[in-house]
Design a protein around this motif. Structure first.
Motif, PDB file in Angstrom:
ATOM      1  N   VAL A 164     -36.182   5.699  33.780  1.00  0.00           N
ATOM      2  CA  VAL A 164     -35.777   3.993  33.637  1.00  0.00           C
ATOM      3  C   VAL A 164     -33.955   4.023  33.255  1.00  0.00           C
ATOM      4  O   VAL A 164     -34.009   4.863  32.297  1.00  0.00           O
ATOM      5  N   HIS A 165     -33.457   3.065  33.419  1.00  0.00           N
ATOM      6  CA  HIS A 165     -32.216   3.060  33.461  1.00  0.00           C
ATOM      7  C   HIS A 165     -31.937   1.473  32.972  1.00  0.00           C
ATOM      8  O   HIS A 165     -32.210   0.309  32.986  1.00  0.00           O
ATOM      9  N   GLY A 204     -26.859   1.199  28.968  1.00  0.00           N
ATOM     10  CA  GLY A 204     -25.928   2.194  30.405  1.00  0.00           C
ATOM     11  C   GLY A 204     -26.932   2.988  30.661  1.00  0.00           C
ATOM     12  O   GLY A 204     -26.217   4.173  31.407  1.00  0.00           O
ATOM     13  N   GLN A 205     -27.257   3.737  29.662  1.00  0.00           N
ATOM     14  CA  GLN A 205     -28.400   5.147  29.829  1.00  0.00           C
ATOM     15  C   GLN A 205     -29.954   4.985  30.305  1.00  0.00           C
ATOM     16  O   GLN A 205     -30.059   4.285  30.639  1.00  0.00           O
ATOM     17  N   THR A 250     -46.200  -0.228  27.990  1.00  0.00           N
ATOM     18  CA  THR A 250     -45.738   0.586  27.385  1.00  0.00           C
ATOM     19  C   THR A 250     -45.026   2.064  27.658  1.00  0.00           C
ATOM     20  O   THR A 250     -45.756   2.455  28.131  1.00  0.00           O
ATOM     21  N   ILE A 251     -43.633   2.144  26.894  1.00  0.00           N
ATOM     22  CA  ILE A 251     -42.898   3.120  27.349  1.00  0.00           C
ATOM     23  C   ILE A 251     -42.445   3.980  26.579  1.00  0.00           C
ATOM     24  O   ILE A 251     -41.749   3.066  25.829  1.00  0.00           O
ATOM     25  N   ARG A 252     -42.637   5.084  26.407  1.00  0.00           N
ATOM     26  CA  ARG A 252     -42.023   6.388  25.568  1.00  0.00           C
ATOM     27  C   ARG A 252     -41.519   7.129  26.561  1.00  0.00           C
ATOM     28  O   ARG A 252     -41.546   7.714  27.387  1.00  0.00           O
ATOM     29  N   ASP A 253     -39.875   6.924  25.820  1.00  0.00           N
ATOM     30  CA  ASP A 253     -39.500   8.059  26.207  1.00  0.00           C
ATOM     31  C   ASP A 253     -39.453   9.338  26.024  1.00  0.00           C
ATOM     32  O   ASP A 253     -39.712   9.835  25.049  1.00  0.00           O
TER      33      ASP A 253
END
Length: 161
Positions: free
Chosen positions: A32-33, A38-39, A63-66
């Motif tokens: 994911v950008h 910008g990370q 849901t998106i988990r790093d």
């Protein structure tokens, strides 16, 4: 968005689009950008559609988990398990796994298999006489030379006694 191989993913495959279409999915991973910072990070996402009493789609939830640190830790564990920390060459454990696969493949195909074993004569004496730092430097140099002369597709397992 990109998959973990760095390939761009078309918008219709993005999590929110899938959830709006009513798909239920779990534990997919993608790169994911973030436009705001910008990370980039590796995300694990899941999603579902929310419908009303009549079954009409009301909204999609994702849901998106790093999981970037988790992936780094997994890579580090894999590196420690299969590669010599001094030389960076594959270790005996990886050799045994790859050899088993290669032997099975050769048997299935009716082909032959060759294994080259490299031994450093008098290595123990060098280690004992000049110290482990010199012995380690010798192993690192031999590994460097192997990498510079052997094609990448060939395996170079390593182990020390």
């Amino acid at each position: 968005m990109q998959n973990l191989a760095g390939e761009p993913q078309p918008p219709e495959t993005w999590p929110l689009a899938r959830a709006y279409r009513g798909e239920v999915f779990v534990q997919h991973e993608l790169k994911v950008h973030r436009r705001d910072t910008g990370q980039s990070f590796i995300g694990s996402y899941s999603g579902a559609a929310v419908r009303d009493a009549d079954g009409r789609l009301r909204l999609g939830i994702i849901t998106i988990r790093d999981i970037t640190e988790q992936k780094r830790a997994e890579d580090q564990i894999r590196q420690l398990a299969f590669y010599d920390p001094l030389t960076g060459l594959a270790n005996r454990r990886l050799l045994e796994e790859r050899l088993a696969v290669a032997l099975a493949q050769a048997k299935r195909q009716g082909s032959r298999l060759a294994v080259l074993v490299l031994d450093l004569d008098h290595f123990k004496e060098i280690n004992d006489a000049l110290g482990h730092a010199v012995g380690d430097a010798l192993l690192v140099e031999v590994a460097r030379r192997m990498r510079s002369t052997v094609r990448l597709r060939h395996r170079r397992p390593s182990w020390r006694r």
